[in-house]
Each structure stands twice: as structure tokens, then as C-alpha cells.
Design an enzyme around this catalytic site. Structure first.
Site, PDB file in Angstrom:
ATOM      1  N   SER A 137     -26.718  42.048  76.068  1.00  0.00           N
ATOM      2  CA  SER A 137     -27.024  40.697  74.772  1.00  0.00           C
ATOM      3  C   SER A 137     -27.896  41.331  74.093  1.00  0.00           C
ATOM      4  CB  SER A 137     -27.265  39.817  74.984  1.00  0.00           C
ATOM      5  OG  SER A 137     -27.706  38.809  74.781  1.00  0.00           O
ATOM      6  N   ASP A 173     -16.528  35.547  75.983  1.00  0.00           N
ATOM      7  CA  ASP A 173     -17.718  35.630  75.366  1.00  0.00           C
ATOM      8  C   ASP A 173     -18.539  34.251  74.575  1.00  0.00           C
ATOM      9  OD1 ASP A 173     -20.862  35.999  74.976  1.00  0.00           O
ATOM     10  OD2 ASP A 173     -20.303  37.625  74.970  1.00  0.00           O
ATOM     11  N   HIS A 218     -20.501  35.872  79.358  1.00  0.00           N
ATOM     12  CA  HIS A 218     -21.140  36.512  78.255  1.00  0.00           C
ATOM     13  C   HIS A 218     -22.511  37.462  79.412  1.00  0.00           C
ATOM     14  CE1 HIS A 218     -24.078  37.864  75.307  1.00  0.00           C
ATOM     15  NE2 HIS A 218     -25.133  37.655  75.819  1.00  0.00           N
TER      16      HIS A 218
END
Length: 254
Positions: free
Chosen positions: A93, A194, A224
Site C-alpha cells: 500500500s 481492492d 487490499h
């Protein structure tokens, strides 16, 4: 400030190949720990720092900025480069964004990147107002825990600190502006399902990394936080194969 049990940093002294692991925004090293342990068992020297303000309280995190998180990674990277012949960076991320930024700054000092659902642009229009919102609203609902696998949780904040989040657009813009500097091989693991990072980030990477150094692998059974999800093993194995393919020194097992 006490650290949440399980959110501690992880370090392993292994062979001549070093790996720096970067966890995500409001998360903790817990989301990357299984990955780090897998690479350690394969003989890597592994560093997984806890970013400032993370793994404690969101109130403490509101007193930090992206520069603080990046500085911790930069310091850890310098230590790895001093002890290892070659270094790879891997991130999840926002950790993927900071991995890209480290590669832009350090050039040939980074051998390659493996990033999972990286965030390089603003997916939340309201974030543009964060500097003003932060004066009145210290936090908003959090974004952790987007995991498809039943019974698995991510250790992080259930609230997003607004003042800390307000510093993200500068990091995203700076990283995007210099993506053309990245010539190292980049492996992206991308989850189409996601619920945190929208497809725009991957689209930007495909537009900017045009030197044939980008490879994208889709994760069809993960959300995610794919490093803790159904296809985590696929990420771990893929990253080790990536190292084997791109390292110029032999892997060494403990």
C-alpha cells in the site's frame, strides 16, 4: 508510548542479500511479518521497521508526517546497504509508494522492488480538505482490515488520523513526478478486488514505467492487505523467485 503486542519491528541477520519491508499507512509490521519470516528462512537479511506513530495510538500518529515515516525507512535502508552486498525493497500500500520513492532517490543502490497494491495517488477527494478538517476533526473511520480470508485480521488503527493523512498528497505527488528515474525491475502484485486503493495507482505506474521493467501479477482471491490474505504464499514465493532472478550474488541459507 507502548507498542501494540504484535506490532513490533522485525529484524533478521542472514546472508549477503538484504530486504527492506515497508508496511502501510495506519498499519503495522504485523501485516508484513509472515513475509519477512519467509524471506529470513530463505537466507535473506531482513529489516521490517515500525514506522513512527504506527502500532501505538492514532493520536500519536497525528503528530507525525510522511517525512518521519520515510526517514525511518531511509535510515534502515542505509544500515542494510552497509551490511549487505545487494538490497531489495518490498512494500504494501503506502509502503509500496515509499519503496518507489526510495528507489528514485537511491538509484543503483536498490536492486529491485516488489510492491503489493501500491498507493501513488489520492483516491479520496475529501482528503484535499484534510488540512482544514484536521483543525476540527482529529480522525475519521479507518481503512485497515480489507482482507478476504476469514478469521484473519490486520493489526492497526480503526481510526485514520486526519493531520497525518493530510501530508500524503505531497508524498504521492513527489513520487509520481520522478517515477521515470526507476530503472530497476519492479514486480507489482495487484488485487482487482481492492476496497482501499483504486485502479488509478496501477494505471499511473503502467503509464510512467515504460522501460520494460514493470511486471504485474493479479491476485484474484485477495483484497487490499494481500500479504495476510488467501494468496499471501503466492506473494512470498514470487518475491523469492524475483530475488533469485535479479540478484547478482548467490543466496545464502542460515
Amino acid at each position: 508510548m507502548p507498542v501494540m503486542p504484535g506490532a513490533e519491528p522485525y529484524h533478521h541477520a542472514g546472508g549477503p542479500i538484504g530486504v527492506l519491508l515497508c508496511h502501510g499507512f495506519t498499519g503495522s509490521p504485523q501485516s508484513m511479518r509472515p513475509w519477512g519470516e519467509y524471506l529470513a528462512q530463505a537466507g535473506m537479511t531482513v529489516a521490517l521497521p515500525r514506522l513512527p506513530g504506527h502500532g501505538t495510538t492514532w493520536q500519536e500518529m497525528n503528530r507525525t508526517r510522511w517525512e518521519d515515516w520515510y526517514a525511518e525507512l531511509d535510515k534502515t535502508l542505509a544500515d542494510l546497504r552497509g551490511r549487505c552486498a545487494e538490497v531489495f525493497i518490498m512494500g504494501l500500500s503506502l509502503g509500496g509508494c515509499m519503496a518507489l520513492r526510495l528507489a528514485e532517490v537511491n538509484g543503483d543502490g536498490i536492486k529491485g522492488l516488489v510492491i503489493v497494491n501500491p498507493s501513488v495517488t489520492n483516491d479520496v477527494p475529501l482528503l484535499r480538505l484534510a488540512p482544514l478538517l484536521g483543525l476540527a476533526i482529529p480522525s475519521v473511520p479507518g481503512v485497515i482490515g480489507d482482507i478476504k480470508k476469514e478469521g484473519v485480521t490486520e493489526l492497526g488503527y480503526t481510526r485514520t488520523p486526519v493531520k497525518a493523512a493530510a501530508t500524503l498528497p505531497r508524498l504521492w505527488a513527489l513520487t509520481r513526478s520522478e517515477l521515470g528515474k526507476i530503472t530497476q525491475p519492479v514486480l507489482v502484485f495487484h488485487s482487482p478486488q481492492d476496497h482501499v486503493v483504486k485502479p488509478a495507482s496501477l494505471r499511473i505506474l503502467r503509464e510512467k514505467l515504460t522501460g520494460g521493467n514493470l511486471n504485474v501479477v493479479e491476485l484474484t482471491d485477495s483484497y487490499h492487505v494481500a500479504t495476510l490474505d488467501n494468496e499471501a504464499e503466492r506473494i512470498f514465493v514470487g518475491s523469492l523467485e524475483f530475488i533469485r532472478t535479479n540478484a547478482s550474488v548467490p543466496l545464502q541459507r542460515d
